[in-house]
Motif scaffolding. Structure first.
Motif, mmCIF file in Angstrom:
data_model
loop_
_atom_site.group_PDB
_atom_site.id
_atom_site.type_symbol
_atom_site.label_atom_id
_atom_site.label_comp_id
_atom_site.label_asym_id
_atom_site.label_seq_id
_atom_site.Cartn_x
_atom_site.Cartn_y
_atom_site.Cartn_z
ATOM 1 N N UNK A 51 0.827 -1.203 0.000
ATOM 2 C CA UNK A 51 0.000 0.000 0.000
ATOM 3 C C UNK A 51 0.863 1.255 0.000
ATOM 4 N N UNK A 111 1.784 1.882 -3.490
ATOM 5 C CA UNK A 111 0.692 2.476 -4.270
ATOM 6 C C UNK A 111 0.604 3.965 -3.989
ATOM 7 N N UNK A 112 0.635 4.305 -2.701
ATOM 8 C CA UNK A 112 0.541 5.723 -2.345
ATOM 9 C C UNK A 112 1.685 6.493 -2.982
ATOM 10 N N UNK A 113 2.852 5.875 -2.989
ATOM 11 C CA UNK A 113 4.000 6.532 -3.617
ATOM 12 C C UNK A 113 3.774 6.683 -5.112
ATOM 13 N N UNK A 114 3.250 5.625 -5.735
ATOM 14 C CA UNK A 114 3.029 5.655 -7.186
ATOM 15 C C UNK A 114 2.089 6.795 -7.558
ATOM 16 N N UNK A 115 1.148 7.089 -6.679
ATOM 17 C CA UNK A 115 0.212 8.150 -7.004
ATOM 18 C C UNK A 115 0.670 9.515 -6.532
ATOM 19 N N UNK A 116 1.881 9.581 -6.076
ATOM 20 C CA UNK A 116 2.458 10.889 -5.832
ATOM 21 C C UNK A 116 2.424 11.346 -4.393
ATOM 22 N N UNK A 117 2.148 10.442 -3.470
ATOM 23 C CA UNK A 117 2.269 10.837 -2.067
ATOM 24 C C UNK A 117 3.747 10.899 -1.716
ATOM 25 N N UNK A 118 4.127 11.947 -1.006
ATOM 26 C CA UNK A 118 5.531 12.112 -0.638
ATOM 27 C C UNK A 118 5.874 11.249 0.559
ATOM 28 N N UNK A 138 8.759 2.543 -6.037
ATOM 29 C CA UNK A 138 7.398 2.021 -5.953
ATOM 30 C C UNK A 138 7.199 0.785 -6.826
#
Lengths: 240, 811
Positions: free
Chosen positions: B296, B299-306, B389
């Motif tokens: 997870x 995934x968060x990283x893939x969507x651009x969460x720092x 990611x």
């Protein structure tokens, strides 16, 4: 020169090389790939398992970094970008769709999309994105309550809600039967057409290649063939 | 609410089992921390308030007799603020329906107005009427031991005359929080009590009209205690002064100070261990929890969460878990703290209790918990976000396993595949296995400490009373008496053996150190009192020289061969007067004294191993010679025939010169009784907390192992393994680790006990490091039961593994 080429280059990759160090063995995933991606184009990357297509897509999407070579996204150098620059790049410019959907199980369809729209500027409303993929009625369902095709459409809604300039799809139909797969491809086709999102789609299924503007074949970490479809086949006519 | 926060709450709900298990461990740590420290702080605060409100004196002195006019001269001593003279006397008591010898101390209350010092808290009834000579108020412990109520009567032998006394009140005094008969080690509330009566009749009974034999004083701000004591001694010497002393040598205060010192150790060592273990677990468990979120995070990283956003997200998860544990821990801690404080209040007989929970205590607990939770989280998140990611989203590459040492040396044919899996798994992640082992071992150690005190105290009593001090009774005389008095004791029916002793209060000096204690002159070949070495072998008392308790030698920094200087503190006519040596820093007196009286110096010949008290022993003849007196004793050890015991008691009560009798067995029984409730409470708390820790470690390890290896285990189920067989793979590993942890836990427990023993060392007693097998078996039982319970909970989950999911999704 086609219309898409006239619109300008989105990605420019030169001499892209990726080596995975697996302890005793080194795996060469990419061996010097040169590739341009044009704005608004729908590109299909075709190749067998292990041909390096996922690695290429991951590097383009800022999910991974190259061992050697360069990638330019518009005029931004991705190969030397820092972790925070790559994060910023993924956050605002790239939409991903994965083979196994990778939804967050504890969030509903709407919330999965919201998790992404909340951190970008100028995003669609989650409901709007879900409506675009034909899931306007199922926004409050959890991933476990959705079929595979529906889950993949939530994933697509999540990817497009931020209005990305590129949409990168890694085997989006790989886990789906052909009927469901076609529905998903139709959604991708529509997003490409209506939003003008540059789309790169990975598949090992040659039949899907017919819907692309261009088809790039990879084998053993190298591009072996690039083919332009004079006449694209609509996704709904695809069968495999 | 933001989507991610929703995810957080739903994750918490989904993980509630693990969350509760982690929170429970933290709760154990925090509640012990809060309980111990708040109890300690409350007692210290209560004691201080009690001392202040009831004006506990700062300096005490007793003497033979001085005119009241001397009080004025005492006030002239620089550094003294207030003075109150008193009459204090030892009495024998005759309690209706109680045949054993009982004695007590009669203390005067002023004829007019309130006491300046050591004011009485009247629990029931009233204080004495100054005009009545037959009224007393008595201490609560003594009253409770005999169920005395105001209006009851008892009779006392006051200066040889029997007198009926009416109890008009039951009181508490800051001066007698601990009521211990001089010469005794344990309080015995049935046989020793403090009584207060009007001064005039008490003085009259002891020929002290217009005079006093005891004085309490307070110090002016900035006064130097040692100077004051020197000047007081100087002033009181002609009046038979027995040596003035400050609070630190006042019997009750000294016991209390020692106990509080121990409490402080308990209140810091234990909670720190608990909180430390809880923090360690929190760290490990949250870390492993985050590891299972690896996908997870990708995934968060893939969507651009720092990284910072992801770190904060999981930190919130950890903080919520910490908050649950912390809130529960503080609540339970306050509850236990109040309960514990009440037990102590009762034990010390404080008239009131000020419960205090310092904010700093809660803040410290919170800081430790938060830091541990965040460290575990951030460390794991940092490791997770370090992966690109693309890699994070892929299932982890099959970890590199290899044949274990056991297999490499050719023993593999003895093990089936599942056993090999267990061994390889442990060998592949040795650090993780080690952390689990350490966690379980700490739990085991903590449980062991809970049990060890009882063993140690039993041993202590056995050595002290079974081997060294073997008399049935010890009697003290009102005054030093000719040894001929032994004849009359020997003549009593039922007395089988009598040995006289001569005790004298002294201050011992060596180099710059000094210590107030007693020189004990005993019969060198006595049967009833024997001085033992560390192997419990008898030490023969030398004809010249002194044998000291090992701890006393340590306090004074002496070794055999050194010469100790003796300052005798007994009121004395010139015959008995020996030497006065000044304490350090008072050179003017030292010079004067050194010129007038030769210092008395004796060689230290040997040290004796003793667990209770500190003393210096020599042959009684030698002490008599040293004091330049004749064949004198001031007490005797008596062995009795149990059939005639009550006759002996009755006769002793009739002897006017006998001021107090200590019945050994009764004293031990009383001590055991009082210790029992304390130890029981403590044992229960530590056993429960140890069990919580053990359960927390095993359950969390199993649950997280299950989430990490669920797919692997489900695949085996698909292949035809039974639930029992896969449970063996998962739980067998934990069982193995638990068994490995036990010996380590024993070592840890022993080390902990050794540490406590060293911290508890005091001149009142030294607890030996004795751990009986029952402590080991109790700890083993607690750990195994916790392990079995958590194993059972996990086994239930194994039965519900989703086999279809394994086949459908990737890997």
């Amino acid at each position: 020169m086609s219309t898409t080429e006239a619109n300008g280059v989105v990605f420019q990759a030169r001499g892209l090389t990726k080596v995975y160090d697996m302890g005793q063995v080194q795996v060469h995933a990419l061996r010097g790939v040169d590739l341009d991606l044009y704005s608004g184009e729908l590109l299909v990357l075709l190749g067998a398992s292990g041909s390096g297509k996922s690695t290429l897509l991951n590097i383009l999407g800022g999910l991974d970094t190259a061992t050697a070579g360069h990638v330019l996204y518009r005029d931004r150098e991705l190969t030397t970008a820092s972790d925070s620059e790559l994060t910023e790049y993924r956050r605002h410019h790239v939409g991903f769709v994965f083979q196994f959907y990778n939804l967050i199980p504890s969030l509903t369809a709407r919330e999965n999309v919201a998790a992404v729209t909340e951190i970008t500027r100028d995003a669609m409303a989650p409901e709007q994105a879900l409506a675009m993929v034909g899931l306007g009625e199922r926004v409050d369902h959890f991933p476990a309550q959705l079929s595979g095709g529906e889950q993949q459409r939530v994933a697509i809604a999540r990817a497009i809600a931020k209005r990305p300039s590129v949409l990168l799809c890694d085997e989006p139909t790989g886990a789906l039967d052909s009927t469901t797969g076609v529905v998903v491809l139709e959604v991708l086709e529509r997003v490409n057409r209506e939003l003008g999102t540059t789309t790169a789609l990975i598949t090992h299924n040659a039949d899907i290649a017919a819907m692309a503007d261009r088809v790039v074949r990879l084998a053993d970490g190298r591009i072996v063939d690039v083919q332009r479809n004079i006449k694209k086949k609509p996704a709904r006519e695809l069968r495999w | 609410m933001r989507a991610l926060n929703r995810k957080l709450l739903r994750d918490l709900m989904r993980l509630r089992g693990v969350v509760m298990a982690i929170a429970l461990v933290l709760m154990g740590g925090v509640s012990t921390f809060i309980m111990s420290l708040s109890t300690y702080d409350s007692l210290v605060l209560t004691q201080a308030k009690y001392y202040r409100d009831y004006r506990f004196a700062q300096v005490f002195a007793s003497l033979k007799r001085a005119p009241n006019s001397l009080a004025r001269r005492l006030l002239d001593i620089p550094g003294i603020e207030k003075v109150e003279t008193r009459v204090v006397a030892a009495v024998n008591l005759d309690i209706p329906g109680f045949d054993d010898p009982a004695s007590g101390q009669l203390v005067s209350v002023p004829d007019r107005g309130k006491s300046r010092f050591n004011d009485l808290y009247v629990r029931r009834g009233r204080t004495v009427d100054p005009s009545r000579d037959d009224e007393v108020v008595i201490s609560e412990s003594f009253a409770n031991a005999h169920q005395f109520r105001p209006g009851d009567t008892l009779s006392a032998t006051i200066n040889g005359r029997r007198k009926a006394l009416t109890i008009v009140g039951i009181v508490l005094s800051p001066e007698y929080i601990y009521e211990i008969q001089p010469g005794s080690v344990f309080p015995d509330y049935k046989r020793y009590g403090i009584l207060w009566m009007a001064r005039a009749p008490l003085a009259a009974a002891y020929d002290l009209e217009g005079a006093f034999n005891d004085v309490a004083l307070s110090l002016a701000a900035g006064a130097n205690l040692d100077d004051v004591l020197d000047r007081l001694d100087e002033l009181l010497r002609p009046y038979g002064g027995r040596g003035a002393y400050g609070r630190h040598d006042q019997l009750s205060h000294k016991f209390l100070a020692e106990e509080f010192g121990q409490l402080e150790t308990m209140a810091t060592v234990f909670p720190v261990i608990f909180l430390g273990v809880a923090a360690f677990l929190l760290n490990v468990v949250i870390g492993r929890l985050i590891n299972t979120e690896r996908e997870q995070i990708a995934i968060l990283k893939a969507f651009g969460y720092g990284n910072a956003e992801i770190g904060w997200h999981y930190t919130k998860l950890a903080l919520l878990i910490v908050a649950v544990g912390l809130a529960g821990g503080v609540a339970v801690g306050i509850l236990l703290g109040k309960g514990m404080s009440a037990v102590y209040q009762d034990f010390y007989r404080f008239p009131f209790l000020e419960y205090e929970l310092k904010p700093a205590v809660v803040i410290n607990a919170a800081l430790v918990a938060v830091a541990a939770g965040m460290a575990g989280t951030l460390f794991s998140v940092a490791r997770a976000v370090r992966l690109p990611p693309a890699e994070g989203m892929r299932p982890e590459t099959p970890p590199e396993y290899r044949a274990t040492l056991v297999e490499r040396i050719g023993l593999q044919r003895w093990f089936a595949q599942p056993t090999r899996m267990i061994m390889r798994h442990i060998e592949r992640r040795p650090l993780r296995a080690l952390l689990t082992v350490i966690g379980i071992a700490s739990a085991c150690g903590v449980v062991m400490v809970s049990n060890f005190q009882e063993d140690a105290i039993n041993y202590m009593i056995n050595v002290q009373y079974g081997m060294s001090s073997r008399e049935d009774l010890a009697v003290n005389f009102v005054e030093p008496t000719s040894a001929r008095a032994l004849h009359s004791l020997r003549g009593l029916t039922g007395v089988t053996h009598v040995e006289g002793f001569r005790n004298v209060p002294v201050r011992l000096h060596f180099e710059h150190r000094s210590f107030r204690t007693a020189l004990q002159g005993v019969e060198p070949d006595g049967d009833l009192y024997r001085v033992l070495d560390k192997d419990q072998k008898r030490i023969k008392l030398p004809a010249a020289g002194v044998v000291m308790t090992d701890y006393l030698a340590k306090i004074l920094g002496m070794k055999p061969g050194d010469w100790v200087t003796v300052e005798v503190l007994e009121h004395s006519e010139p015959v008995l007067r020996a030497a006065g040596v000044a304490r350090p820093r008072t050179f003017q007196f030292a010079d004067v004294l050194a010129a007038s009286q030769p210092a008395l110096r004796i060689p230290l010949v040997a040290v004796t191993k003793q667990y209770l008290g500190v003393s210096a022993y020599l042959q009684r003849d030698a002490l008599n010679r040293l004091l330049q007196e004749g064949d004198v004793i001031n007490g005797a050890f008596i062995a009795t025939d149990s059939r005639h015991q009550s006759e002996v008691y009755t006769r002793l009560k009739e002897m006017p010169r006998v001021s107090g009798t200590v019945v050994r067995e009764a004293a031990i029984a009383q001590f055991n009784q009082t210790m029992e409730q304390m130890i029981l409470f403590f044992t229960m708390v530590s056993a429960v907390l140890g069990a919580v820790i053990a359960f927390g470690v095993v359950y969390n390890s199993a649950r997280i192992a299950l989430s990490e290896r669920g797919r692997e285990l489900a695949s085996l189920r698909v292949l035809g393994f039974t639930v029992g067989e896969i449970a063996y793979i998962l739980l067998g590993e934990l069982a193995l680790l638990t068994l490995m942890a036990l010996p380590l836990g024993f070592m840890l427990g022993r080390a902990l006990c050794a540490y406590l023993v060293s911290q508890f060392e005091s001149d009142l007693y030294r607890i030996p490091l004795i751990i009986e097998s029952d402590a080991y078996s109790f700890a083993t039982m607690v750990i195994l039961v916790s392990a079995v319970v958590s194993g059972f909970l996990v086994w239930r989950r194994l039965r519900q593994l989703d086999l279809i999911a394994v086949l459908k999704t990737r890997e």
